[in-house]
Design a protein around this motif. Structure first.
Motif, PDB file in Angstrom:
ATOM      1  N   LEU A 256       1.284  -1.295  -0.027  1.00 22.87           N
ATOM      2  CA  LEU A 256      -0.082  -0.640  -0.008  1.00 22.87           C
ATOM      3  C   LEU A 256       1.018   1.166   0.001  1.00 22.87           C
ATOM      4  CD1 LEU A 256      -2.595  -1.026   2.814  1.00 22.87           C
ATOM      5  CD2 LEU A 256      -3.002  -1.794  -0.115  1.00 22.87           C
ATOM      6  N   ASP A 257       0.526   2.262  -0.486  1.00 21.86           N
ATOM      7  CA  ASP A 257       0.958   3.176   0.123  1.00 21.86           C
ATOM      8  C   ASP A 257       0.783   4.422   0.700  1.00 21.86           C
ATOM      9  OD1 ASP A 257       1.160   3.673  -3.129  1.00 21.86           O
ATOM     10  OD2 ASP A 257      -0.448   4.154  -3.565  1.00 21.86           O
ATOM     11  N   SER A 258       0.192   3.730   1.586  1.00 20.06           N
ATOM     12  CA  SER A 258      -0.090   4.620   2.672  1.00 20.06           C
ATOM     13  C   SER A 258      -0.408   4.183   3.755  1.00 20.06           C
ATOM     14  CB  SER A 258      -0.565   6.337   3.052  1.00 20.06           C
ATOM     15  OG  SER A 258      -0.731   7.054   3.813  1.00 20.06           O
ATOM     16  N   ILE A 259      -0.951   4.665   4.872  1.00 17.53           N
ATOM     17  CA  ILE A 259      -2.202   3.915   6.036  1.00 17.53           C
ATOM     18  C   ILE A 259      -2.902   5.430   6.698  1.00 17.53           C
ATOM     19  CG2 ILE A 259      -1.254   1.681   6.689  1.00 17.53           C
ATOM     20  CD1 ILE A 259      -0.120   4.865   8.845  1.00 17.53           C
ATOM     21  N   THR A 260      -3.695   5.198   7.304  1.00 15.33           N
ATOM     22  CA  THR A 260      -4.386   6.464   8.275  1.00 15.33           C
ATOM     23  C   THR A 260      -3.503   6.381   9.970  1.00 15.33           C
ATOM     24  OG1 THR A 260      -5.895   4.442   8.742  1.00 15.33           O
ATOM     25  CG2 THR A 260      -6.543   6.059   7.426  1.00 15.33           C
ATOM     26  N   GLN A 261      -3.711   7.753  10.526  1.00 13.95           N
ATOM     27  CA  GLN A 261      -2.332   7.904  11.041  1.00 13.95           C
ATOM     28  C   GLN A 261      -3.181   8.076  12.641  1.00 13.95           C
ATOM     29  OE1 GLN A 261      -0.053   7.751  13.526  1.00 13.95           O
ATOM     30  NE2 GLN A 261       1.879   9.175  12.831  1.00 13.95           N
ATOM     31  N   TYR A 262      -3.598   6.500  13.207  1.00 17.85           N
ATOM     32  CA  TYR A 262      -4.648   6.860  14.122  1.00 17.85           C
ATOM     33  C   TYR A 262      -3.732   7.461  15.355  1.00 17.85           C
ATOM     34  CZ  TYR A 262      -9.314   5.332  12.524  1.00 17.85           C
ATOM     35  OH  TYR A 262     -10.742   5.851  12.133  1.00 17.85           O
ATOM     36  N   GLU A 263      -2.405   6.703  15.548  1.00 18.80           N
ATOM     37  CA  GLU A 263      -1.779   6.975  16.470  1.00 18.80           C
ATOM     38  C   GLU A 263      -1.536   8.486  17.159  1.00 18.80           C
ATOM     39  OE1 GLU A 263       1.925   5.248  17.605  1.00 18.80           O
ATOM     40  OE2 GLU A 263       1.587   3.081  16.834  1.00 18.80           O
ATOM     41  N   LEU A 264      -1.135   9.452  16.146  1.00 15.49           N
ATOM     42  CA  LEU A 264      -1.142  10.540  16.000  1.00 15.49           C
ATOM     43  C   LEU A 264      -2.526  11.191  16.069  1.00 15.49           C
ATOM     44  CD1 LEU A 264       0.346  13.672  15.903  1.00 15.49           C
ATOM     45  CD2 LEU A 264      -0.061  13.161  13.111  1.00 15.49           C
ATOM     46  N   TRP A 265      -3.349  11.456  15.853  1.00 14.85           N
ATOM     47  CA  TRP A 265      -4.819  11.676  15.881  1.00 14.85           C
ATOM     48  C   TRP A 265      -5.438  10.990  17.954  1.00 14.85           C
ATOM     49  CZ3 TRP A 265      -8.793   8.267  17.786  1.00 14.85           C
ATOM     50  CH2 TRP A 265      -9.948   8.527  18.096  1.00 14.85           C
ATOM     51  N   LYS A 266      -4.862  10.614  17.900  1.00 16.35           N
ATOM     52  CA  LYS A 266      -5.166   9.490  19.839  1.00 16.35           C
ATOM     53  C   LYS A 266      -4.281  10.911  19.511  1.00 16.35           C
ATOM     54  CE  LYS A 266      -6.227   7.636  22.864  1.00 16.35           C
ATOM     55  NZ  LYS A 266      -4.905   8.544  23.868  1.00 16.35           N
ATOM     56  N   ALA A 267      -2.981  10.981  20.087  1.00 17.52           N
ATOM     57  CA  ALA A 267      -2.437  11.653  20.993  1.00 17.52           C
ATOM     58  C   ALA A 267      -2.779  12.989  20.365  1.00 17.52           C
ATOM     59  CB  ALA A 267      -0.530  12.052  19.780  1.00 17.52           C
ATOM     60  N   THR A 268      -3.503  13.715  19.708  1.00 13.55           N
ATOM     61  CA  THR A 268      -3.242  15.697  18.891  1.00 13.55           C
ATOM     62  C   THR A 268      -4.970  15.855  20.378  1.00 13.55           C
ATOM     63  OG1 THR A 268      -2.727  15.053  17.144  1.00 13.55           O
ATOM     64  CG2 THR A 268      -4.413  17.304  17.659  1.00 13.55           C
ATOM     65  N   TRP A 269      -6.488  15.477  19.934  1.00 12.67           N
ATOM     66  CA  TRP A 269      -7.226  15.765  21.012  1.00 12.67           C
ATOM     67  C   TRP A 269      -6.497  15.161  22.107  1.00 12.67           C
ATOM     68  CZ3 TRP A 269      -9.578  11.901  23.840  1.00 12.67           C
ATOM     69  CH2 TRP A 269      -9.336  10.372  23.711  1.00 12.67           C
ATOM     70  N   SER A 270      -6.280  13.762  22.857  1.00 12.51           N
ATOM     71  CA  SER A 270      -5.841  13.291  24.664  1.00 12.51           C
ATOM     72  C   SER A 270      -4.579  14.371  24.579  1.00 12.51           C
ATOM     73  CB  SER A 270      -5.021  11.864  24.153  1.00 12.51           C
ATOM     74  OG  SER A 270      -5.368  11.817  25.703  1.00 12.51           O
ATOM     75  N   SER A 271      -3.831  14.603  24.235  1.00  8.37           N
ATOM     76  CA  SER A 271      -3.097  15.445  24.890  1.00  8.37           C
ATOM     77  C   SER A 271      -3.389  17.026  24.837  1.00  8.37           C
ATOM     78  CB  SER A 271      -1.451  16.255  23.670  1.00  8.37           C
ATOM     79  OG  SER A 271      -1.398  16.384  23.246  1.00  8.37           O
ATOM     80  N   LEU A 272      -4.520  17.633  24.230  1.00  9.81           N
ATOM     81  CA  LEU A 272      -5.060  19.096  24.593  1.00  9.81           C
ATOM     82  C   LEU A 272      -6.282  18.576  25.384  1.00  9.81           C
ATOM     83  CD1 LEU A 272      -5.398  19.837  20.828  1.00  9.81           C
ATOM     84  CD2 LEU A 272      -3.525  21.152  21.974  1.00  9.81           C
ATOM     85  N   LYS A 273      -6.982  17.635  25.128  1.00  9.77           N
ATOM     86  CA  LYS A 273      -7.594  17.064  26.331  1.00  9.77           C
ATOM     87  C   LYS A 273      -7.007  17.553  27.598  1.00  9.77           C
ATOM     88  CE  LYS A 273     -12.030  14.614  27.708  1.00  9.77           C
ATOM     89  NZ  LYS A 273     -12.872  13.351  26.983  1.00  9.77           N
ATOM     90  N   ASP A 274      -6.385  16.329  28.048  1.00 12.21           N
ATOM     91  CA  ASP A 274      -5.634  16.076  29.613  1.00 12.21           C
ATOM     92  C   ASP A 274      -4.835  17.860  29.775  1.00 12.21           C
ATOM     93  OD1 ASP A 274      -7.039  14.223  29.400  1.00 12.21           O
ATOM     94  OD2 ASP A 274      -5.683  12.744  28.889  1.00 12.21           O
ATOM     95  N   THR A 275      -4.640  18.278  28.475  1.00 10.31           N
ATOM     96  CA  THR A 275      -3.347  19.503  28.837  1.00 10.31           C
ATOM     97  C   THR A 275      -1.998  18.647  28.749  1.00 10.31           C
ATOM     98  OG1 THR A 275      -4.796  21.278  29.997  1.00 10.31           O
ATOM     99  CG2 THR A 275      -3.097  21.893  29.518  1.00 10.31           C
ATOM    100  N   ASN A 276      -1.439  17.949  28.451  1.00  7.85           N
ATOM    101  CA  ASN A 276      -0.154  16.426  28.726  1.00  7.85           C
ATOM    102  C   ASN A 276       0.210  16.877  27.289  1.00  7.85           C
ATOM    103  OD1 ASN A 276       1.900  14.691  29.137  1.00  7.85           O
ATOM    104  ND2 ASN A 276       0.363  12.958  29.504  1.00  7.85           N
ATOM    105  N   LEU A 277       0.826  17.881  26.867  1.00  8.34           N
ATOM    106  CA  LEU A 277       1.705  18.085  25.398  1.00  8.34           C
ATOM    107  C   LEU A 277       3.027  16.963  24.926  1.00  8.34           C
ATOM    108  CD1 LEU A 277       1.132  21.995  24.464  1.00  8.34           C
ATOM    109  CD2 LEU A 277      -0.260  19.763  22.857  1.00  8.34           C
TER     110      LEU A 277
END
Length: 416
Positions: free
Chosen positions: A227-248
């Motif tokens: 395949l050429d690519s994949i959906t980057q769920y790890e970064l999606w999760k880290a983005t919202w979780s770090s912003l929600k929990d104020t843990n950059l």
């Protein structure tokens, strides 16, 4: 750069977007209705937003939500017919918009004619080879996708399965699409895609294939699947979780992993929202959406936006029947009918997409931590030819700042 490295996708779930009945209860609700034309009114809007790719959710005939396919070679009559599809492709082509289709090839609906024929004709039939059916059960029981009894798993060890998927892919590529999002790719052995793509790429060498990967070893899967690519769920999760929990720190840690995949030649599809997850505005609050979008548009990858996020829509995904309905809404007849309350977040999307368009090297960018605290993150973004931007996320003041390599501000939000 290859064409898909210039793509910024606007993802649309067609059944919801057009107001089609997702769980039809009568033949009248299943009847042919030309709803795909509803999308035509939004193509200029997608261009004004800055996107140049239309990532369509399921459009094939299905029983309910589109992921229980009954015919991969026909348009769902709730959306229209093949002529409606051709008109949509032509309208996109006129605007320079490329189209990606959602390929649901891990499973089919339990009303699919091939599955019904397998049950009727027995274990020695050609149709039976396409499915994993326990014939010792009474009645026979098929393997299903993640416990969903109406989603019958295909047998990916059977060569006829690869032939079927390749036939479907070529059929719609010949009709003018540019590639495929492969639903639930993580549930399929990667070698299956090797077999499929060997049949498709000789005719469509420029097509783009991105696999849905919620978990797993992304780089290894791409290497083994082709395949050429994949959906980057790890970064999606880290983005919202770090912003929600104020843990950059969580975001920084994940961006280092993200760098590693880019170093290895994998350019993931990045996102902060899609048809399967709670809206970003509901996850982090409207005041921190700006930070989430800044990450999306300043790190390496091929970004996609989910319709409605650019208007600040909210919606929660629930694990129950109808649990996707909030995040798969109907859009009005045309953009003039949108609430003006969404205009500021729309303009922010335009500004960030414009920044990315002026810096196309960002698709391959790597990030470098400069300063990090729970609520404050300053990182440099480096391009392959020495290009540089500097990004600051300040959660305490709910502000962001992007500046060029000379320290000149390119985009500043309130609070910075």
């Amino acid at each position: 750069m290859r064409w898909f490295e210039h793509a910024i996708w606007w993802q649309v779930y067609p059944l919801g977007f057009t107001g089609a009945p997702v769980r039809p209860s009568s033949e009248e609700e299943r009847a042919l209705t030309h709803r795909l034309g509803h999308l035509h009114n939004w193509l200029d809007y997608a261009q004004r937003l800055g996107t140049n790719g239309l990532l369509l959710g399921p459009v094939f005939s299905s029983s309910t939500h589109g992921y229980d396919t009954t015919d991969h070679f026909s348009i769902d009559p709730r959306l229209g017919d093949e002529a409606d599809f051709d008109k949509l492709i032509a309208a996109c082509r006129e605007r320079g918009i490329v189209v990606l289709l959602d390929g649901v090839f891990n499973h089919v609906g339990d009303q699919h004619p091939l599955y019904r024929a397998a049950l009727a004709n027995g274990p020695d039939s050609d149709e039976a080879k396409l499915f994993r059916i326990d014939w010792d059960q009474n009645p026979p029981r098929a393997a299903v996708f993640e416990g969903h009894g109406s989603l019958v798993s295909l047998n990916h060890d059977e060569p006829a399965g690869a032939d079927l998927v390749a036939d479907v892919m070529r059929h719609w590529l010949r009709r003018g699409i540019h590639g495929w999002r492969l639903d639930a790719a993580y549930a399929i052995k990667p070698e299956f895609w090797q077999d499929v793509l060997a049949k498709v790429r000789p005719e469509f060498g420029e097509a783009w294939f991105v696999g849905e990967m919620i978990h797993g070893d992304y780089a290894d899967y791409v290497r083994r699947s082709g395949l050429d690519s994949i959906t980057q769920y790890e970064l999606w999760k880290a983005t919202w979780s770090s912003l929600k929990d104020t843990n950059l720190f969580e975001l920084d840690w994940t961006l280092q992993r993200h760098n590693g995949w880019l170093d290895g030649g994998l350019v993931p599809q990045t996102f902060v929202g899609n048809h399967d997850v709670t809206r970003i505005a509901s996850l982090v609050g409207h005041e921190r959406v700006t930070a989430a979008l800044t990450v999306l548009f300043t790190v390496g990858g091929i970004p996609s936006l989910y319709y409605g996020d650019e208007q600040g829509f909210t919606g929660t995904k629930f694990e129950r029947l109808g649990g996707d309905d909030e995040v798969r809404p109907t859009f009005p007849e045309n953009p003039d009918l949108l609430s003006p309350l969404g205009e500021p977040i729309f303009r922010l999307h335009q500004d960030l997409i414009g920044l990315r368009r002026r810096n196309p090297w960002l698709v391959h960018a790597r990030t470098e931590k400069l300063e990090l605290r729970n609520e404050f993150y300053r990182y440099a973004v480096h391009g392959p030819a020495g290009e540089r931007l500097e990004v600051t996320l300040d959660l305490a003041g709910n502000g962001i700042r992007i500046q060029d390599g000379n320290g000149e501000p390119l985009l500043v939000s309130p609070g910075s």
